[in-house]
Enzyme design. Sequence first.
Site, PDB file in Angstrom:
ATOM      1  N   HIS A  50       0.818  -1.208   0.000  1.00 47.83           N
ATOM      2  CA  HIS A  50       0.000   0.000   0.000  1.00 47.83           C
ATOM      3  C   HIS A  50       0.853   1.260   0.000  1.00 47.83           C
ATOM      4  CE1 HIS A  50      -3.895   1.815   0.268  1.00 47.83           C
ATOM      5  NE2 HIS A  50      -3.638   2.443   1.386  1.00 47.83           N
ATOM      6  N   TYR A  53       4.199   0.217  -3.275  1.00 51.61           N
ATOM      7  CA  TYR A  53       3.888  -0.229  -4.640  1.00 51.61           C
ATOM      8  C   TYR A  53       4.916  -1.241  -5.145  1.00 51.61           C
ATOM      9  CZ  TYR A  53       0.594   3.689  -4.891  1.00 51.61           C
ATOM     10  OH  TYR A  53      -0.444   4.553  -4.658  1.00 51.61           O
ATOM     11  N   GLU A  94      -6.864   7.217  -6.314  1.00 55.15           N
ATOM     12  CA  GLU A  94      -6.321   6.108  -5.540  1.00 55.15           C
ATOM     13  C   GLU A  94      -7.425   5.126  -5.207  1.00 55.15           C
ATOM     14  OE1 GLU A  94      -4.737   7.958  -2.050  1.00 55.15           O
ATOM     15  OE2 GLU A  94      -6.502   7.435  -0.870  1.00 55.15           O
ATOM     16  N   SER A  95      -7.013   3.955  -4.757  1.00 56.61           N
ATOM     17  CA  SER A  95      -7.982   2.921  -4.401  1.00 56.61           C
ATOM     18  C   SER A  95      -8.104   2.798  -2.892  1.00 56.61           C
ATOM     19  CB  SER A  95      -7.554   1.576  -4.993  1.00 56.61           C
ATOM     20  OG  SER A  95      -6.317   1.158  -4.443  1.00 56.61           O
ATOM     21  N   HIS A  96      -9.264   2.356  -2.459  1.00 59.71           N
ATOM     22  CA  HIS A  96      -9.495   2.028  -1.052  1.00 59.71           C
ATOM     23  C   HIS A  96     -10.302   0.733  -1.006  1.00 59.71           C
ATOM     24  CE1 HIS A  96      -9.436   4.284   3.026  1.00 59.71           C
ATOM     25  NE2 HIS A  96      -8.222   4.135   2.566  1.00 59.71           N
ATOM     26  N   ASP A 118      -4.948  14.975  -0.228  1.00 60.43           N
ATOM     27  CA  ASP A 118      -3.804  14.995  -1.141  1.00 60.43           C
ATOM     28  C   ASP A 118      -3.849  16.209  -2.059  1.00 60.43           C
ATOM     29  OD1 ASP A 118      -2.596  12.650  -0.248  1.00 60.43           O
ATOM     30  OD2 ASP A 118      -3.780  11.383  -1.569  1.00 60.43           O
ATOM     31  N   GLN A 241     -10.172   3.129   9.076  1.00 60.31           N
ATOM     32  CA  GLN A 241     -10.253   4.452   9.679  1.00 60.31           C
ATOM     33  C   GLN A 241     -11.698   4.958   9.744  1.00 60.31           C
ATOM     34  OE1 GLN A 241      -8.882   3.559   6.710  1.00 60.31           O
ATOM     35  NE2 GLN A 241      -7.017   4.708   6.311  1.00 60.31           N
ATOM     36  N   GLN A 315      -8.027  10.045  10.848  1.00 61.05           N
ATOM     37  CA  GLN A 315      -8.161  10.907   9.665  1.00 61.05           C
ATOM     38  C   GLN A 315      -8.045  12.399  10.005  1.00 61.05           C
ATOM     39  OE1 GLN A 315      -9.040   9.357   6.152  1.00 61.05           O
ATOM     40  NE2 GLN A 315      -7.630   8.288   7.508  1.00 61.05           N
TER      41      GLN A 315
END
Length: 404
Positions: A50, A53, A94-96, A118, A241, A315
């Site tokens: 994560h 990469y 991005e992926s979650h 971001d 989270q 967060q």
Amino acid sequence: MTAHATAAITPDLIKAHGLKPDKYQRILDLIGREPSYTELGIFSAMWNEHCSYKSSKKWLRTLPTTGPQVIQGPGENAGVVDIGDGDCVVFKMESHNHPSYIEPYQGAATGVGGILRDVFTMGARPIATMNALRFGAPDHPKTKHLVAGVVAGVGGYGNAFGVPTVGGEVNFDARYNGNILVNAFAAGIAKSNAIFLSEAKGVGLPVVYLGAKTGRDGVGGATMASAEFDDKIEEKRPTVQVGDPFTEKCLLEACLELMASGAVIAIQDMGAAGLTCSAVEMGAKGDLGIELDLDKVPVREERMSAYEMMLSESQERMLMVLRPEKEKQAEAIFVKWGLDFAIVGHTTDDLRFRVLHEGAEAANCRSRILATRRPNMTGHGSSRRSASRSRPVTFRRPTWPTRC
């Protein structure tokens, strides 16, 4: 303090941190000793898929990253492209996936929150979000639950934050029965000459913690997001989270106001691996060390260990290197927005990443070991990255940002 705060490093503990024996041996070779429990967690976070990469960067390097309009390519929180008249678009995708499969609402919501951070970490005001979703077969027993939670999470966070979802796509296929895909995208607008980077500069400067308090939610989240699922998936729920879009809206406004004041030298959001990834990356990019004093970190739970504080993925938090003469002005801005502001460390010239907690040293490693000596799937290659600052941008072997 948790039961594992001073735990002995055993093969089972190493395996629980997603480290295979050869990767653990690499840690021993690099630091010349057995890591502390906190250091084991730090290596696990920085070396997992994560954040590093390690299996996909081979393919990511084949993608185009240059062009006359590229202001910032790979290597920062988000990409930046010139759109003329002194303006630029800042964007991130991005992926979650794993978090959204385990806890659909919060997994999707914090995915949106992460990419929004971001974008505004770069100095841009977010204006739009999009998504691309893949679910299992419509008649699979989990599909309805997952769709309902993910859609609600995406909309709930974006709407409360005040940025519209302007598009998206969804597909269903039995291949996704065991693990859905939740890809989130955000875009913002900024001035081309006012982009903020995460590279720390200057020795002895304050490292400042901004935003919400640190709790135990999301501890080990980056490692969970890199692991394969098994029949104990429900036990991973605490690693997801919990987001608060209203706090993030305040964080956005406070950060943009602070950026306009000229106080910011470097800024990095606390995403995957929280304090660990943000602090390590800021220091390594600037060829600096960073020392953190966890006793100064704002917390919302009692008796948190160094391990928990370093790996928490609570967060709506940021880490910043600040101009010392602007400290009072910066603090006043964050107090006005109802957010925490705390000087939790400083930059050093020894290239080491030190973590202090309750008067003891919980971690002490070279920053570049953590940030650039990470193993890949085929060997022990480096993931050293380059950050572009001016056009034209050229990347012969483009490297890729961690999800931080």
